[in-house]
Design a protein around this motif. Structure first.
Motif, mmCIF file in Angstrom:
data_model
loop_
_atom_site.group_PDB
_atom_site.id
_atom_site.type_symbol
_atom_site.label_atom_id
_atom_site.label_comp_id
_atom_site.label_asym_id
_atom_site.label_seq_id
_atom_site.Cartn_x
_atom_site.Cartn_y
_atom_site.Cartn_z
ATOM 1 N N ARG A 161 0.847 -1.210 0.000
ATOM 2 C CA ARG A 161 0.000 0.000 0.000
ATOM 3 C C ARG A 161 0.873 1.247 0.000
ATOM 4 N NH1 ARG A 161 -2.593 3.600 3.440
ATOM 5 N NH2 ARG A 161 -2.037 2.594 5.389
ATOM 6 N N GLU A 162 1.940 1.197 0.791
ATOM 7 C CA GLU A 162 2.892 2.307 0.856
ATOM 8 C C GLU A 162 3.517 2.577 -0.519
ATOM 9 O OE1 GLU A 162 6.524 2.173 3.394
ATOM 10 O OE2 GLU A 162 5.023 1.952 4.972
ATOM 11 N N LEU A 163 4.039 1.519 -1.152
ATOM 12 C CA LEU A 163 4.686 1.655 -2.457
ATOM 13 C C LEU A 163 3.720 2.167 -3.522
ATOM 14 C CD1 LEU A 163 6.883 -1.570 -2.580
ATOM 15 C CD2 LEU A 163 7.712 0.784 -2.597
ATOM 16 N N LEU A 164 2.469 1.762 -3.420
ATOM 17 C CA LEU A 164 1.462 2.208 -4.371
ATOM 18 C C LEU A 164 1.014 3.647 -4.107
ATOM 19 C CD1 LEU A 164 -0.609 -1.080 -4.427
ATOM 20 C CD2 LEU A 164 0.602 -0.103 -6.399
ATOM 21 N N SER A 165 1.452 4.187 -2.975
ATOM 22 C CA SER A 165 1.073 5.549 -2.563
ATOM 23 C C SER A 165 -0.443 5.707 -2.503
ATOM 24 C CB SER A 165 1.677 6.594 -3.509
ATOM 25 O OG SER A 165 3.067 6.521 -3.493
ATOM 26 N N LEU A 166 -1.089 4.705 -1.920
ATOM 27 C CA LEU A 166 -2.546 4.726 -1.790
ATOM 28 C C LEU A 166 -2.940 4.834 -0.323
ATOM 29 C CD1 LEU A 166 -3.521 1.819 -4.230
ATOM 30 C CD2 LEU A 166 -3.654 4.278 -4.671
ATOM 31 N N SER A 167 -3.972 5.613 -0.073
ATOM 32 C CA SER A 167 -4.550 5.655 1.270
ATOM 33 C C SER A 167 -5.371 4.374 1.455
ATOM 34 C CB SER A 167 -5.460 6.879 1.401
ATOM 35 O OG SER A 167 -6.570 6.748 0.524
ATOM 36 N N GLN A 168 -5.823 4.128 2.671
ATOM 37 C CA GLN A 168 -6.673 2.968 2.900
ATOM 38 C C GLN A 168 -7.931 3.028 2.030
ATOM 39 O OE1 GLN A 168 -7.324 2.514 7.128
ATOM 40 N NE2 GLN A 168 -5.395 1.427 7.401
ATOM 41 N N PRO A 169 -8.618 4.172 1.954
ATOM 42 C CA PRO A 169 -9.808 4.230 1.090
ATOM 43 C C PRO A 169 -9.479 4.004 -0.392
ATOM 44 C CG PRO A 169 -9.830 6.048 2.657
ATOM 45 C CD PRO A 169 -8.487 5.386 2.775
ATOM 46 N N GLU A 170 -8.339 4.504 -0.838
ATOM 47 C CA GLU A 170 -7.954 4.311 -2.240
ATOM 48 C C GLU A 170 -7.647 2.849 -2.542
ATOM 49 O OE1 GLU A 170 -5.979 8.702 -3.118
ATOM 50 O OE2 GLU A 170 -4.748 7.144 -2.192
ATOM 51 N N LEU A 171 -6.908 2.200 -1.632
ATOM 52 C CA LEU A 171 -6.619 0.779 -1.825
ATOM 53 C C LEU A 171 -7.914 -0.030 -1.777
ATOM 54 C CD1 LEU A 171 -4.680 -1.558 -2.280
ATOM 55 C CD2 LEU A 171 -4.352 -1.664 0.204
ATOM 56 N N ALA A 172 -8.778 0.321 -0.846
ATOM 57 C CA ALA A 172 -10.074 -0.369 -0.737
ATOM 58 C C ALA A 172 -10.835 -0.284 -2.057
ATOM 59 C CB ALA A 172 -10.890 0.238 0.399
ATOM 60 N N LYS A 173 -10.833 0.884 -2.664
ATOM 61 C CA LYS A 173 -11.531 1.058 -3.942
ATOM 62 C C LYS A 173 -10.907 0.175 -5.017
ATOM 63 C CE LYS A 173 -13.069 4.529 -7.202
ATOM 64 N NZ LYS A 173 -13.090 5.936 -7.570
ATOM 65 N N LEU A 225 -9.426 -2.626 -4.623
ATOM 66 C CA LEU A 225 -9.730 -4.025 -4.319
ATOM 67 C C LEU A 225 -11.230 -4.324 -4.319
ATOM 68 C CD1 LEU A 225 -7.196 -4.597 -1.383
ATOM 69 C CD2 LEU A 225 -6.978 -5.403 -3.741
ATOM 70 N N GLY A 226 -12.058 -3.273 -4.396
ATOM 71 C CA GLY A 226 -13.501 -3.468 -4.330
ATOM 72 C C GLY A 226 -13.978 -3.745 -2.915
ATOM 73 N N TRP A 227 -13.277 -3.173 -1.956
ATOM 74 C CA TRP A 227 -13.580 -3.364 -0.536
ATOM 75 C C TRP A 227 -14.017 -2.053 0.103
ATOM 76 C CZ3 TRP A 227 -8.704 -6.138 1.788
ATOM 77 C CH2 TRP A 227 -8.591 -7.419 1.239
ATOM 78 N N SER A 228 -14.321 -2.154 1.412
ATOM 79 C CA SER A 228 -14.536 -0.962 2.220
ATOM 80 C C SER A 228 -13.198 -0.595 2.878
ATOM 81 C CB SER A 228 -15.580 -1.226 3.313
ATOM 82 O OG SER A 228 -15.048 -2.103 4.292
ATOM 83 N N SER A 229 -13.084 0.648 3.295
ATOM 84 C CA SER A 229 -11.866 1.090 4.006
ATOM 85 C C SER A 229 -11.670 0.286 5.285
ATOM 86 C CB SER A 229 -11.961 2.572 4.360
ATOM 87 O OG SER A 229 -12.079 3.336 3.199
ATOM 88 N N GLN A 243 -12.298 -2.835 5.813
ATOM 89 C CA GLN A 243 -11.669 -4.131 5.538
ATOM 90 C C GLN A 243 -10.153 -3.988 5.432
ATOM 91 O OE1 GLN A 243 -14.506 -4.872 2.229
ATOM 92 N NE2 GLN A 243 -14.460 -6.990 2.957
ATOM 93 N N VAL A 244 -9.688 -2.931 4.772
ATOM 94 C CA VAL A 244 -8.246 -2.689 4.665
ATOM 95 C C VAL A 244 -7.673 -2.420 6.053
ATOM 96 C CG1 VAL A 244 -6.464 -1.155 3.744
ATOM 97 C CG2 VAL A 244 -8.371 -1.859 2.290
ATOM 98 N N SER A 245 -8.354 -1.595 6.814
ATOM 99 C CA SER A 245 -7.912 -1.288 8.174
ATOM 100 C C SER A 245 -7.830 -2.554 9.028
ATOM 101 C CB SER A 245 -8.874 -0.290 8.821
ATOM 102 O OG SER A 245 -8.527 -0.073 10.168
ATOM 103 N N ASN A 246 -8.838 -3.422 8.915
ATOM 104 C CA ASN A 246 -8.847 -4.662 9.700
ATOM 105 C C ASN A 246 -7.652 -5.554 9.371
ATOM 106 O OD1 ASN A 246 -11.165 -3.988 11.075
ATOM 107 N ND2 ASN A 246 -12.511 -5.179 9.767
ATOM 108 N N ILE A 247 -7.243 -5.586 8.113
ATOM 109 C CA ILE A 247 -6.068 -6.390 7.750
ATOM 110 C C ILE A 247 -4.813 -5.757 8.326
ATOM 111 C CG2 ILE A 247 -4.574 -7.054 5.825
ATOM 112 C CD1 ILE A 247 -7.091 -7.773 4.280
#
Length: 85
Positions: free
Chosen positions: A28-40, A42-46, A48-52
């Motif tokens: 996620r860091e390397l992709l320079s994505l926030s949790q909400p951006e990564l969630a989007k 992956l088709g997830w909610s923020s 879910q990313v936070s829980n991982i």
């Protein structure tokens, strides 16, 4: 280096779980994505990313493969493999 699973020693589950978590977080860091951006991506909610990231939810192999795919598309996968371990 090869795929993340080749770097994990058999029988050392604690170590393997830590390495998986590092791949997810570092990815996620390397992709320079926030949790909400990564969630989007992956088709997830923020949440879910936070829980991982907080280890509240188990990290599935499919999730790691999705992160790997995103990193490869951006040409960043090799950076994950060469970072300490």
């Amino acid at each position: 280096m090869g795929h993340y699973s080749r770097r994990m020693e058999p029988g050392n589950r604690g170590c393997a779980k830590r390495k998986k978590a590092v791949i997810f977080e570092r990815g996620r860091e390397l992709l320079s994505l926030s949790q909400p951006e990564l969630a989007k991506e992956l088709g997830w909610s923020s949440k879910q990313v936070s829980n991982i990231e907080t280890r509240s939810r188990p990290l599935q192999k499919q999730t790691l493969l999705a992160i790997e795919c995103l990193l490869r598309r951006k040409g960043l996968w090799n950076k994950i493999n060469t970072q300490g371990s």
